[in-house]
Enzyme design. Structure first.
Site, PDB file in Angstrom:
ATOM      1  CB  ALA A   9      -0.939  -0.009   1.205  1.00 43.20           C
ATOM      2  CB  SER A  10       4.448   1.926   0.149  1.00 42.86           C
ATOM      3  OG  SER A  10       4.881   0.913  -0.738  1.00 42.86           O
ATOM      4  NE  ARG A  11       6.932   1.853  -4.611  1.00 45.67           N
ATOM      5  CZ  ARG A  11       6.992   1.027  -5.652  1.00 45.67           C
ATOM      6  NH1 ARG A  11       6.631   1.438  -6.850  1.00 45.67           N
ATOM      7  NH2 ARG A  11       7.429  -0.209  -5.517  1.00 45.67           N
ATOM      8  CG  ASN A  86      -2.107  -3.733  -4.510  1.00 46.17           C
ATOM      9  OD1 ASN A  86      -2.500  -3.536  -5.666  1.00 46.17           O
ATOM     10  ND2 ASN A  86      -1.071  -3.077  -3.996  1.00 46.17           N
ATOM     11  CE1 TYR A 151       2.936  -8.692 -12.756  1.00 45.00           C
ATOM     12  CE2 TYR A 151       1.690  -8.892 -14.806  1.00 45.00           C
ATOM     13  CZ  TYR A 151       1.872  -8.301 -13.569  1.00 45.00           C
ATOM     14  OH  TYR A 151       1.007  -7.323 -13.139  1.00 45.00           O
ATOM     15  CB  ALA A 153       2.930 -18.360 -15.016  1.00 42.82           C
ATOM     16  CE  LYS A 155       0.040  -9.771 -10.845  1.00 45.75           C
ATOM     17  NZ  LYS A 155      -0.430  -9.278  -9.521  1.00 45.75           N
TER      18      LYS A 155
HETATM   19  P1  NAP Z   1       3.608  -0.412  -8.053  1.00 44.18           P
HETATM   20  O1  NAP Z   1       3.211   1.006  -8.251  1.00 44.18           O
HETATM   21  O2  NAP Z   1       4.936  -0.881  -8.558  1.00 44.18           O
HETATM   22  O3  NAP Z   1       3.475  -0.727  -6.477  1.00 44.18           O
HETATM   23  C1  NAP Z   1       3.789  -2.012  -6.022  1.00 44.18           C
HETATM   24  C2  NAP Z   1       3.508  -2.085  -4.532  1.00 44.18           C
HETATM   25  O4  NAP Z   1       3.773  -3.436  -4.113  1.00 44.18           O
HETATM   26  C3  NAP Z   1       4.410  -1.178  -3.721  1.00 44.18           C
HETATM   27  O5  NAP Z   1       3.656  -0.602  -2.671  1.00 44.18           O
HETATM   28  C4  NAP Z   1       5.465  -2.131  -3.167  1.00 44.18           C
HETATM   29  O6  NAP Z   1       5.928  -1.763  -1.860  1.00 44.18           O
HETATM   30  C5  NAP Z   1       4.654  -3.401  -3.021  1.00 44.18           C
HETATM   31  N1  NAP Z   1       5.495  -4.587  -2.984  1.00 44.18           N
HETATM   32  C6  NAP Z   1       6.244  -5.121  -3.990  1.00 44.18           C
HETATM   33  N2  NAP Z   1       6.877  -6.222  -3.551  1.00 44.18           N
HETATM   34  C7  NAP Z   1       6.511  -6.385  -2.244  1.00 44.18           C
HETATM   35  C8  NAP Z   1       6.821  -7.341  -1.248  1.00 44.18           C
HETATM   36  N3  NAP Z   1       7.654  -8.376  -1.496  1.00 44.18           N
HETATM   37  N4  NAP Z   1       6.271  -7.207  -0.022  1.00 44.18           N
HETATM   38  C9  NAP Z   1       5.429  -6.172   0.250  1.00 44.18           C
HETATM   39  N5  NAP Z   1       5.103  -5.240  -0.662  1.00 44.18           N
HETATM   40  C10 NAP Z   1       5.645  -5.347  -1.887  1.00 44.18           C
HETATM   41  O7  NAP Z   1       2.553  -1.413  -8.705  1.00 44.18           O
HETATM   42  P2  NAP Z   1       0.985  -1.222  -9.030  1.00 44.18           P
HETATM   43  O8  NAP Z   1       0.857  -0.867 -10.451  1.00 44.18           O
HETATM   44  O9  NAP Z   1       0.347  -0.380  -8.003  1.00 44.18           O
HETATM   45  O10 NAP Z   1       0.514  -2.733  -8.904  1.00 44.18           O
HETATM   46  C11 NAP Z   1      -0.304  -3.203  -7.849  1.00 44.18           C
HETATM   47  C12 NAP Z   1      -0.841  -4.576  -8.233  1.00 44.18           C
HETATM   48  O11 NAP Z   1      -1.604  -4.462  -9.432  1.00 44.18           O
HETATM   49  C13 NAP Z   1       0.264  -5.601  -8.544  1.00 44.18           C
HETATM   50  O12 NAP Z   1      -0.110  -6.864  -8.065  1.00 44.18           O
HETATM   51  C14 NAP Z   1       0.316  -5.599 -10.060  1.00 44.18           C
HETATM   52  O13 NAP Z   1       0.803  -6.813 -10.586  1.00 44.18           O
HETATM   53  C15 NAP Z   1      -1.142  -5.373 -10.401  1.00 44.18           C
HETATM   54  N6  NAP Z   1      -1.344  -4.831 -11.757  1.00 44.18           N
HETATM   55  C16 NAP Z   1      -0.896  -3.593 -12.082  1.00 44.18           C
HETATM   56  C17 NAP Z   1      -1.092  -3.134 -13.391  1.00 44.18           C
HETATM   57  C18 NAP Z   1      -0.626  -1.787 -13.862  1.00 44.18           C
HETATM   58  O14 NAP Z   1      -0.669  -1.528 -15.073  1.00 44.18           O
HETATM   59  N7  NAP Z   1      -0.168  -0.905 -12.984  1.00 44.18           N
HETATM   60  C19 NAP Z   1      -1.733  -3.942 -14.331  1.00 44.18           C
HETATM   61  C20 NAP Z   1      -2.169  -5.199 -13.940  1.00 44.18           C
HETATM   62  C21 NAP Z   1      -1.977  -5.625 -12.650  1.00 44.18           C
HETATM   63  P3  NAP Z   1       7.384  -1.123  -1.544  1.00 44.18           P
HETATM   64  O15 NAP Z   1       7.645  -0.052  -2.560  1.00 44.18           O
HETATM   65  O16 NAP Z   1       7.207  -0.602  -0.149  1.00 44.18           O
HETATM   66  O17 NAP Z   1       8.390  -2.245  -1.591  1.00 44.18           O
END
Ligand code: NAP
Length: 243
Positions: A9-11, A86, A151, A153, A155
Site C-alpha cells: 500500500a506504499s505506492r 495487492n 508474471y 503465469a 497472475k
Molecule cells: P507499483 O506502483 O509498482 O506498487 C507495487 C507495490 O507493491 C508497492 O507498494 C510495493 O511496496 C509493493 N510490494 C512489492 N513487492 C513487495 C513485497 N515483497 N512485499 C510487500 N510489498 C511489496 O505497482 P501497481 O501498479 O500499483 O501494482 C499493484 C498490483 O496491481 C500488482 O499486483 C500488479 O501486478 C497489479 N497490476 C498492475 C497493473 C498496472 O498496469 N499498474 C496492471 C495489472 C496488474 P514497496 O515499494 O514498499 O516495496
C-alpha cells in the site's frame, strides 16, 4: 470500525486503495516493504484527516513475515474484515532470459505471497464467519503477455486460486473476488517509454490509460454491500483492452 489489510500500500494502486478505504471508514493496515517514507506519509495523511491507518512492514515473499503480520493485526484489532492482496512486482524479459532467481522471485511474491496471505487471513475470517477478500491479477493473467510469461503465469494462477477459495470459503460468509487491471500508469510500468505508452493507449477502446483511482473504486465497490451477491468473479478494469 472495520479493519482492512492492503498489501503493497506504499505506492500505486495499493496507496490509492488505502486512501479510498480509509474514506469509507475502514481502519487500514498499510503494508509496505521498501518504501517506508511513502507508506508513513500515507498513514499520516489518513490519521490527520481523522481516519485510522497503521503502518506494517512485511515482505509478501516471506511466509513467516506474512503470518506474523496477520497474527499481530488479529491480536490488536480482533477481526479482519477485508483483505486486498495487492502487492506485486513486474518483470519484463523474454522467457529464455529469466534466471532461476527471477522466476522464483516473481512466483514467490506474486503467487505464493497471495496464497499465503489469503490462507493466513482466511483462518481469521473462517473463525469469525465473515470477510471479504480481493486479489489483484492482471489482464496478462487472462490472456498471457509476451515478455511477461512468468508474471502471466503468476497472475493466471491468482485467478484460478481466487475462484477455488471463493467456493471453499462461501459457506462461512466470505466473498472472494479478483480485479484484473489493464494498463494503469504506475511505477510497475516504468520500463515503458512515453512512445510505448502512447502506442498502447491507441489500442485501448476507451483511449486512455487507467488511473489508480479507477482500480481503487472497483475495489471499494466489490468490498461494499452493493456487491453482496458477487463472489468468485474476475472484474476487468482495463478500458476494454481485453474483452
Ligand atoms: P507499483 O506502483 O509498482 O506498487 C507495487 C507495490 O507493491 C508497492 O507498494 C510495493 O511496496 C509493493 N510490494 C512489492 N513487492 C513487495 C513485497 N515483497 N512485499 C510487500 N510489498 C511489496 O505497482 P501497481 O501498479 O500499483 O501494482 C499493484 C498490483 O496491481 C500488482 O499486483 C500488479 O501486478 C497489479 N497490476 C498492475 C497493473 C498496472 O498496469 N499498474 C496492471 C495489472 C496488474 P514497496 O515499494 O514498499 O516495496
Amino acid at each position: 470500525m472495520k479493519t482492512a489489510i492492503i498489501s503493497g500500500a506504499s505506492r500505486g494502486i495499493g496507496k490509492t486503495t488505502a486512501l479510498s478505504l480509509a474514506k469509507e471508514g475502514y481502519r487500514v493496515i498499510v503494508n509496505y516493504l521498501n518504501s517506508k517514507d511513502a507508506a508513513e506519509s500515507i498513514c499520516e495523511q489518513i490519521n490527520s484527516a481523522g481516519g485510522s491507518a497503521i503502518l506494517f512492514k512485511a515482505d509478501m515473499g516471506n511466509p513467516c513475515q506474512i503470518a506474523d503480520m496477520v497474527e499481530q493485526v488479529k491480536k490488536d484489532y480482533g477481526s479482519i474484515d477485508l483483505l486486498v492482496a495487492n502487492a506485486g512486482i513486474g518483470h519484463n524479459a523474454l522467457l529464455i532470459d529469466h534466471s532461476d532467481d527471477a522466476v522464483k522471485k516473481i512466483i514467490d511474491v506474486n503467487l505464493v505471497g497471495v496464497i499465503t496471505l489469503c490462507r493466513e487471513v482466511g483462518k481469521v475470517m473462517l473463525s469469525q464467519k465473515s470477510g471479504n477478500i480481493i486479489t489483484l491479477s492482471s489482464m496478462w493473467g487472462q490472456v498471457g503477455g509476451s515478455c511477461e510469461s512468468v508474471y502471466s503465469a503468476a497472475k493466471g494462477g491468482i485467478i484460478a486460486f481466487t475462484k477455488a477459495i471463493a467456493k471453499e470459503f462461501s459457506l462461512s460468509n466470505i466473498r472472494v473476488n479478483c480485479i484484473a487491471p489493464g494498463f494503469i500508469d504506475t511505477d510497475i510500468n516504468a520500463n515503458l517509454s512515453q512512445s510505448d505508452k502512447q502506442s498502447l493507449i491507441q489500442e485501448i477502446p476507451l483511449l486512455r490509460s487507467g488511473t489508480t483511482q479507477d482500480v481503487a473504486d472497483a475495489i471499494v465497490w466489490l468490498a461494499s454491500e452493493k456487491a453482496s451477491y458477487i463472489t468468485g468473479q474476475v472484474l476487468a478494469v482495463n478500458g476494454g483492452l481485453i474483452i
